[in-house]
Design an enzyme around this catalytic site. Structure first.
Site, PDB file in Angstrom:
ATOM      1  N   ALA A 144       0.829  -1.206   0.000  1.00 52.05           N
ATOM      2  CA  ALA A 144       0.000   0.000   0.000  1.00 52.05           C
ATOM      3  C   ALA A 144       0.859   1.250   0.000  1.00 52.05           C
ATOM      4  O   ALA A 144       0.578   2.227  -0.722  1.00 52.05           O
ATOM      5  CB  ALA A 144      -0.943  -0.005   1.199  1.00 52.05           C
ATOM      6  N   TYR A 145       1.894   1.258   0.811  1.00 53.14           N
ATOM      7  CA  TYR A 145       2.789   2.417   0.864  1.00 53.14           C
ATOM      8  C   TYR A 145       3.431   2.649  -0.504  1.00 53.14           C
ATOM      9  O   TYR A 145       3.477   3.779  -1.006  1.00 53.14           O
ATOM     10  CB  TYR A 145       3.857   2.175   1.928  1.00 53.14           C
ATOM     11  N   THR A 146       3.910   1.565  -1.118  1.00 47.82           N
ATOM     12  CA  THR A 146       4.545   1.691  -2.425  1.00 47.82           C
ATOM     13  C   THR A 146       3.568   2.217  -3.466  1.00 47.82           C
ATOM     14  O   THR A 146       3.900   3.114  -4.260  1.00 47.82           O
ATOM     15  CB  THR A 146       5.102   0.336  -2.871  1.00 47.82           C
ATOM     16  N   SER A 181       0.960   4.056  -2.954  1.00 46.42           N
ATOM     17  CA  SER A 181       0.654   5.460  -2.665  1.00 46.42           C
ATOM     18  C   SER A 181       1.789   6.371  -3.107  1.00 46.42           C
ATOM     19  O   SER A 181       1.544   7.462  -3.637  1.00 46.42           O
ATOM     20  CB  SER A 181       0.370   5.642  -1.176  1.00 46.42           C
ATOM     21  N   LYS A 182       3.021   5.947  -2.895  1.00 49.17           N
ATOM     22  CA  LYS A 182       4.147   6.819  -3.232  1.00 49.17           C
ATOM     23  C   LYS A 182       4.420   6.859  -4.734  1.00 49.17           C
ATOM     24  O   LYS A 182       4.892   7.870  -5.254  1.00 49.17           O
ATOM     25  CB  LYS A 182       5.389   6.380  -2.450  1.00 49.17           C
TER      26      LYS A 182
END
Length: 253
Positions: A157-159, A161-162
């Site tokens: 999810a972080y990847t 989003s970024k």
């Protein structure tokens, strides 16, 4: 040339300003002359580290609490911000991370990370950017990540989003560069913050990271201050849609 970096008389909103990278941004911007509106989910109304840092530099600091995973609180924050001051500079820095294998990620957890890291930044940029466009000047800076370019491990999810932050930065720059609003991003490397605590606590993982950083050390939030002031100031008036790495040389390795 120093006047190009002078932020005196300007007001900057910094999300995720309570600690870590956001606190570093707020401190650097205040040192350059800006008043600060600090927005975080756990932001104390008074007595916080960011308030102490900013006021010690002789600048005003307004602290607002908002859970940026909740769209209604993002909307409320926009109205509260507008009630404080005209916003000249916006740092969309607030972020969250959740480490777990993809097969164990729930839809809600995935969506929550994207709401904080990407969705709230778009809403703030749209609303405060609208005001900047009407005036014909403003600076918007997103916090991207090395995982705007790489996949990472156990952080789908972080990847996602970024990667989205990097694309959104370019998309907004394409629309707004000709109307006086600069939209750019900073790409922090491995910075010693709460988000990287788990990596630093893992001896093998920490060692492998340090081996790839030409500078030979973890970064500190203060290392990002120069880039922050540059992208917030008149010095970057012809800089649009870039993602500026501050990574100790990681991406060049």
């Amino acid at each position: 040339m120093t006047h190009l970096f002078d932020l005196t008389g300007l007001t900057a909103v910094v999300t995720g300003a309570r600690r870590g990278i956001g606190l570093g941004y707020a401190t650097a911007l205040a040192e350059a002359g800006a008043d600060i509106i600090a927005v975080s989910a756990g932001q104390e109304p008074s007595g916080s580290a960011v308030e102490r840092a900013v006021t010690a530099l002789g600048r005003r600091c307004t602290c607002l609490r908002a859970d940026l995973s909740r769209p209604e609180e993002v909307a409320r924050a926009v109205e509260e911000i507008r009630g404080v001051a005209r916003v000249d500079i916006l740092f969309n820095n607030a972020g969250t991370i959740s480490r777990r294998p993809a097969v164990d990620y729930s839809d809600e957890e995935f969506a929550r990370v994207l709401r904080v890291n990407l969705g709230s930044g778009f809403t703030l940029a749209r609303e405060l950017g609208r005001d900047m466009l009407e005036r014909g000047w403003g600076k918007i800076v997103f916090t991207a990540s090395l995982l705007s370019y790489q996949g990472g491990v156990l952080v789908p999810a972080y990847t996602a989003s970024k990667h989205g932050v990097a694309g959104l930065t370019q998309a907004l720059a394409n629309e707004w560069a000709g109307r006086g609003v600069n939209v750019n991003a900073i790409v922090p490397g491995y910075i010693a913050t709460d988000n990287t605590q788990a990596l630093r606590d893992d001896p093998a993982r920490s060692a492998s990271i340090l081996e790839r950083i030409p500078a030979g050390r973890w970064g500190e939030p203060s290392d990002l201050g120069g880039a922050a002031v540059f992208l917030a100031s008149h010095a970057s008036d012809y800089v649009n849609g870039i993602a500026l790495p501050v990574d100790g040389g990681w991406l060049g390795r």
